[in-house]
Design a protein around this motif. Structure first.
Motif, mmCIF file in Angstrom:
data_model
loop_
_atom_site.group_PDB
_atom_site.id
_atom_site.type_symbol
_atom_site.label_atom_id
_atom_site.label_comp_id
_atom_site.label_asym_id
_atom_site.label_seq_id
_atom_site.Cartn_x
_atom_site.Cartn_y
_atom_site.Cartn_z
ATOM 1 N N TYR A 40 77.859 90.173 33.087
ATOM 2 C CA TYR A 40 77.184 90.771 31.931
ATOM 3 C C TYR A 40 76.837 92.239 32.196
ATOM 4 O O TYR A 40 77.079 93.098 31.355
ATOM 5 C CB TYR A 40 75.912 89.979 31.586
ATOM 6 N N VAL A 45 81.665 91.349 28.785
ATOM 7 C CA VAL A 45 81.683 90.623 27.521
ATOM 8 C C VAL A 45 82.168 91.624 26.473
ATOM 9 O O VAL A 45 81.422 92.483 26.025
ATOM 10 C CB VAL A 45 80.300 90.058 27.156
ATOM 11 N N VAL A 64 85.674 87.490 27.442
ATOM 12 C CA VAL A 64 85.139 88.092 28.661
ATOM 13 C C VAL A 64 86.303 88.532 29.541
ATOM 14 O O VAL A 64 87.213 87.752 29.811
ATOM 15 C CB VAL A 64 84.246 87.085 29.431
ATOM 16 N N CYS A 107 77.940 85.277 28.551
ATOM 17 C CA CYS A 107 77.822 85.245 27.082
ATOM 18 C C CYS A 107 76.422 84.826 26.649
ATOM 19 O O CYS A 107 75.857 85.393 25.707
ATOM 20 C CB CYS A 107 78.865 84.307 26.488
#
Length: 196
Positions: A40, A45, A64, A107
């Motif tokens: 992340y 993402v 991703v 996510c």
């Protein structure tokens, strides 16, 4: 109703996924949280939005970037979320084969930080029908600087200048133009970095 009309009419959805929900879902394993946060934080993402929503469930699709192969197609993440965490259905196309992989956690962290999701129509996601492998575009693959649209190739080289010296000068000039923001490639790069 046309698909484009549906997208205009579809309101953004605000989901409530907290860090406590994510920790409860993952359980005692620390690895998915650490690796998912790293994915992340690296802005891997690249696209996330909801596909369907009813009174109980919200179906979310995310893409991703592959950590080990960033030039290949991204992993597709499917999240079916609801209030009761025990009824979540989460899937990822990665080889890990677990519903608690780093891509799913990334996510979920994205939703936790950015709870407002846009509607993803069928034209926003990858096209699977009617395309052979040779015709499929690969928009996320890296390109060499000399292959970018804003790099001009010389038509006639003077005989007194060597080709390698001229090519180096062209690449240097083009790269500096990209960085300065005075052409359409730099605008595209800026739009891409704004998206990420």
């Amino acid at each position: 109703m046309q698909q484009s009309d549906l997208k205009k009419c579809a309101p953004d959805v605000e989901l409530e996924v907290t860090i406590v929900d994510i920790l409860d879902y993952v359980g005692e394993s620390v690895r998915p949280i650490k690796e998912g946060y790293a994915v992340y934080a690296a802005n891997h993402v690249i696209c996330i939005g909801y596909r369907q929503q009813d009174a109980v469930n919200t179906e979310v699709t995310g893409y991703v970037t592959q950590t080990s192969h960033p030039g290949l197609a991204p992993h597709e993440v499917f999240l079916k979320l609801q209030q009761d965490i025990s009824k979540w259905t989460l899937k990822c196309s990665c080889k890990a084969g677990t519903a608690k992989c780093k891509h799913i956690v990334a996510c979920l962290l994205h939703i936790e930080k950015h709870p407002k999701l846009e509607y993803l129509s069928c034209t926003d996601v990858k096209q699977a029908w009617g395309m052979t492998k040779s015709r499929k575009p690969v928009p996320w693959r890296a390109k060499r600087i000399k292959d970018l649209c804003c790099v001009t190739q010389p038509y006639g080289l003077p005989c007194s200048v060597s080709n390698s010296q001229t090519e180096e000068e062209i690449l240097s000039t083009s790269f500096n133009r990209i960085l300065s923001g005075k052409n359409k490639c730099s605008k595209l790069l800026k739009m891409y970095t704004d998206i990420i």
